[in-house]
Design a protein around this motif. Structure first.
Motif, PDB file in Angstrom:
ATOM      1  N   GLU A  92      -4.448   1.141  -2.154  1.00 48.09           N
ATOM      2  CA  GLU A  92      -3.801   1.916  -1.094  1.00 48.09           C
ATOM      3  C   GLU A  92      -4.739   3.000  -0.552  1.00 48.09           C
ATOM      4  O   GLU A  92      -4.790   3.243   0.650  1.00 48.09           O
ATOM      5  CB  GLU A  92      -2.499   2.561  -1.582  1.00 48.09           C
ATOM      6  CG  GLU A  92      -1.400   1.582  -1.906  1.00 48.09           C
ATOM      7  CD  GLU A  92      -1.442   1.078  -3.356  1.00 48.09           C
ATOM      8  OE1 GLU A  92      -2.455   1.289  -4.065  1.00 48.09           O
ATOM      9  OE2 GLU A  92      -0.453   0.474  -3.779  1.00 48.09           O
ATOM     10  N   LEU A  93      -5.485   3.631  -1.443  1.00 48.40           N
ATOM     11  CA  LEU A  93      -6.404   4.687  -1.055  1.00 48.40           C
ATOM     12  C   LEU A  93      -7.498   4.139  -0.126  1.00 48.40           C
ATOM     13  O   LEU A  93      -7.715   4.665   0.971  1.00 48.40           O
ATOM     14  CB  LEU A  93      -7.032   5.311  -2.308  1.00 48.40           C
ATOM     15  CG  LEU A  93      -7.901   6.538  -2.136  1.00 48.40           C
ATOM     16  CD1 LEU A  93      -7.070   7.727  -1.692  1.00 48.40           C
ATOM     17  CD2 LEU A  93      -8.582   6.872  -3.455  1.00 48.40           C
ATOM     18  N   GLU A 118       2.431   8.052   3.945  1.00 48.23           N
ATOM     19  CA  GLU A 118       2.737   6.952   3.024  1.00 48.23           C
ATOM     20  C   GLU A 118       1.873   7.037   1.767  1.00 48.23           C
ATOM     21  O   GLU A 118       2.366   6.871   0.649  1.00 48.23           O
ATOM     22  CB  GLU A 118       2.508   5.604   3.712  1.00 48.23           C
ATOM     23  CG  GLU A 118       3.493   5.280   4.812  1.00 48.23           C
ATOM     24  CD  GLU A 118       3.094   4.014   5.589  1.00 48.23           C
ATOM     25  OE1 GLU A 118       2.256   3.221   5.090  1.00 48.23           O
ATOM     26  OE2 GLU A 118       3.623   3.828   6.703  1.00 48.23           O
ATOM     27  N   LEU A 119       0.573   7.276   1.956  1.00 47.20           N
ATOM     28  CA  LEU A 119      -0.326   7.386   0.805  1.00 47.20           C
ATOM     29  C   LEU A 119       0.072   8.558  -0.079  1.00 47.20           C
ATOM     30  O   LEU A 119       0.147   8.415  -1.305  1.00 47.20           O
ATOM     31  CB  LEU A 119      -1.778   7.560   1.268  1.00 47.20           C
ATOM     32  CG  LEU A 119      -2.793   7.786   0.148  1.00 47.20           C
ATOM     33  CD1 LEU A 119      -2.904   6.547  -0.739  1.00 47.20           C
ATOM     34  CD2 LEU A 119      -4.143   8.165   0.726  1.00 47.20           C
ATOM     35  N   ASN A 120       0.356   9.700   0.539  1.00 45.52           N
ATOM     36  CA  ASN A 120       0.735  10.875  -0.252  1.00 45.52           C
ATOM     37  C   ASN A 120       2.038  10.657  -1.010  1.00 45.52           C
ATOM     38  O   ASN A 120       2.208  11.140  -2.125  1.00 45.52           O
ATOM     39  CB  ASN A 120       0.815  12.118   0.639  1.00 45.52           C
ATOM     40  CG  ASN A 120      -0.565  12.584   1.069  1.00 45.52           C
ATOM     41  OD1 ASN A 120      -1.562  12.315   0.409  1.00 45.52           O
ATOM     42  ND2 ASN A 120      -0.617  13.273   2.196  1.00 45.52           N
ATOM     43  N   GLU A 121       2.948   9.910  -0.419  1.00 47.24           N
ATOM     44  CA  GLU A 121       4.196   9.571  -1.122  1.00 47.24           C
ATOM     45  C   GLU A 121       3.892   8.661  -2.311  1.00 47.24           C
ATOM     46  O   GLU A 121       4.442   8.841  -3.393  1.00 47.24           O
ATOM     47  CB  GLU A 121       5.172   8.898  -0.165  1.00 47.24           C
ATOM     48  CG  GLU A 121       6.534   8.658  -0.776  1.00 47.24           C
ATOM     49  CD  GLU A 121       7.513   8.074   0.234  1.00 47.24           C
ATOM     50  OE1 GLU A 121       8.267   7.164  -0.158  1.00 47.24           O
ATOM     51  OE2 GLU A 121       7.522   8.527   1.392  1.00 47.24           O
ATOM     52  N   THR A 122       3.005   7.721  -2.110  1.00 53.59           N
ATOM     53  CA  THR A 122       2.621   6.804  -3.193  1.00 53.59           C
ATOM     54  C   THR A 122       1.955   7.562  -4.332  1.00 53.59           C
ATOM     55  O   THR A 122       2.252   7.320  -5.507  1.00 53.59           O
ATOM     56  CB  THR A 122       1.657   5.717  -2.667  1.00 53.59           C
ATOM     57  OG1 THR A 122       2.327   4.972  -1.642  1.00 53.59           O
ATOM     58  CG2 THR A 122       1.209   4.784  -3.763  1.00 53.59           C
ATOM     59  N   LEU A 123       1.055   8.489  -3.989  1.00 49.94           N
ATOM     60  CA  LEU A 123       0.340   9.250  -5.016  1.00 49.94           C
ATOM     61  C   LEU A 123       1.220  10.315  -5.663  1.00 49.94           C
ATOM     62  O   LEU A 123       0.924  10.768  -6.770  1.00 49.94           O
ATOM     63  CB  LEU A 123      -0.910   9.908  -4.418  1.00 49.94           C
ATOM     64  CG  LEU A 123      -1.996   8.957  -3.921  1.00 49.94           C
ATOM     65  CD1 LEU A 123      -3.114   9.736  -3.250  1.00 49.94           C
ATOM     66  CD2 LEU A 123      -2.524   8.096  -5.054  1.00 49.94           C
TER      67      LEU A 123
END
Length: 185
Positions: A165-166, A145-150
């Protein structure tokens, strides 16, 4: 007799020091290049500036060329926030936990970059753990999820934009790992 015994080590030390000094001077000077046959002597000012390339530029040319005359580039720069590989889950988790003592108060760019790096390393360690990635479903899902956000952008402006989020991902994983101590000890 006693006087000469004491003088020998001093003389020997002086001779060794003089020899080392002579070597240092001779190694520190640059010899003038030889003049090519039939032409005017070359000077350092006429020599081209060395360029930086990834590998030697090839065999050096000219009668006085040495193998070290080929130019080399500097070593590739290392991104301190790029994830490492081959780390165990417990080690990656320990370095992630170490980020909990830091904050954006001193150097926000460094702090967020480090949190991102440590999260990525833990994610990689969990996916390559002998227990298999299925042993860490929640943290791996949260990292996805975080990697998708970033969206692959680990620049400071993007990390700052998604700081909540991080840090939230770090705290989630910390809590999850504390509840699963067998996974990192």
């Amino acid at each position: 007799m006693i006087h000469t015994i004491r003088e020998r080590p001093v003389r020997r030390a002086a001779l060794v020091a003089a020899a080392l000094a002579a070597l240092a001077v001779s190694c520190g000077t640059t010899p003038e290049p030889d003049a090519p046959a039939g032409g005017p002597p070359t000077t350092a000012a006429a020599a081209p500036e060395p360029t930086e390339t990834a590998e030697p530029t090839g065999a050096p040319d000219g009668p006085g060329a040495l193998p070290d005359d080929a130019t080399r580039s500097p070593a590739p720069t290392h991104d301190p926030y790029a994830p490492e590989s081959g780390e165990k889950v417990r080690d990656a988790f320990a370095t992630l936990q170490a980020t909990r003592n830091d904050s954006c108060a001193t150097d926000c760019s460094s702090f967020l970059g480090r949190v991102h790096k440590e999260l990525q390393e833990l994610d990689t360690a969990m996916k390559s753990d002998p227990k298999g990635p299925g042993h860490f479903p929640e943290p791996i899902a949260r990292m996805a999820e975080l990697n998708e956000t970033l969206a692959g952008d680990a620049s400071f402006p993007n990390l700052e934009k998604h700081r909540k989020e991080l840090i939230g991902t770090r705290e989630f994983i910390n809590t999850w790992m504390q509840d699963h101590p067998d996974d990192y000890r």
